[in-house]
Scaffold this active site. Structure first.
Site, PDB file in Angstrom:
ATOM      1  N   GLN A 117       0.825  -1.215   0.000  1.00  0.00           N
ATOM      2  CA  GLN A 117       0.000   0.000   0.000  1.00  0.00           C
ATOM      3  C   GLN A 117       0.858   1.262   0.000  1.00  0.00           C
ATOM      4  OE1 GLN A 117      -3.377  -0.441   2.466  1.00  0.00           O
ATOM      5  NE2 GLN A 117      -4.224   1.546   2.002  1.00  0.00           N
ATOM      6  N   ASP A 118       1.639   1.465   1.064  1.00  0.00           N
ATOM      7  CA  ASP A 118       2.566   2.601   1.058  1.00  0.00           C
ATOM      8  C   ASP A 118       3.792   2.252   1.897  1.00  0.00           C
ATOM      9  OD1 ASP A 118       1.421   2.878   3.605  1.00  0.00           O
ATOM     10  OD2 ASP A 118       1.333   5.062   3.501  1.00  0.00           O
TER      11      ASP A 118
END
EC number: 3.2.2.27
Length: 217
Positions: free
Chosen positions: A61-62
């Site tokens: 995701q990040d």
């Protein structure tokens, strides 16, 4: 990034001038405060795994938002930093599936054709998803689309609800999608344990005449 095998193909998927907007965004946020990973590592996944070598995509995701953790490869941290919980669980599943990987730096995977891509390539210190929805998603969606267009069969590993939404971008029937719950402690019991993504990916690579990944490296 401009000289990588990715550049022209990603650019063709994006609106005119989008690379300029990314540069502008990066110049702004790295001046305003602490951002991870270090600026020179933002495109590390694409630089370590050239397009012509991609066999597997593992989508995160990040980046990690603590000091020294993020190195531009999804889920990976340097060996000098303790493995975060999700990575500990990934390595435990690998251990149950194929055997023990001693290092929790995943660079050796990236060097063998595993694209370790986060959907968002930067994060402000201490703020998970702090740059979500600002600039990166069209760029990383374009990366997925470029891989999707390859004739060579590729494995897409999608862990958790966020990554699984990206399944819509993988339309090429040559490719294999392996999906399960996310390896985070909150969801690992909902189907990540026992999912055997590593042996499944290798079985597919062998079936399609490709060299399997040495996941224990």
């Amino acid at each position: 990034m401009e000289h990588s095998s990715w550049h022209a193909l990603i650019k063709a998927q994006l609106p005119e001038g989008y690379f300029g907007k990314i540069n502008q965004f990066m110049n702004q946020v790295y001046v305003q405060g602490t951002v991870y990973p270090p600026k020179e590592k933002v495109f590390q996944a694409l630089l370590t795994t050239p397009l012509e070598e991609v066999k597997v995509v593992i989508l995160g995701q990040d980046p990690y938002h603590g000091p020294g953790q993020a190195q531009g490869l999804s889920f990976s941290v340097p060996d000098s930093i303790p493995a975060p919980p999700s990575l500990q669980n990934i390595l435990k599943e690998l251990s149950d599936d194929l055997g023990v990987k001693k290092s929790h730096d995943l660079t050796a995977w990236a060097e063998q054709g595993v694209l370790l891509l986060n959907a968002c390539l930067t994060v402000p210190a201490g703020q998970a998803n702090g740059h979500a929805g600002q600039i990166w998603e069209p760029f990383t969606d374009a990366v997925i689309q470029v891989v999707n267009h390859l004739d060579r069969p590729v494995v897409f590993v999608l862990w958790g609800a966020y990554a699984r939404k990206k399944k819509a971008l993988v339309t090429n029937p040559h490719h294999l999608i392996i999906e399960s719950a996310h390896p985070s402690p909150l969801s690992v019991y909902r189907g990540f344990w026992g999912s055997k993504p590593f042996s499944k990916a290798n079985a597919f690579l062998k079936e399609t005449g490709q060299e399997p990944i040495d996941w224990l490296r």
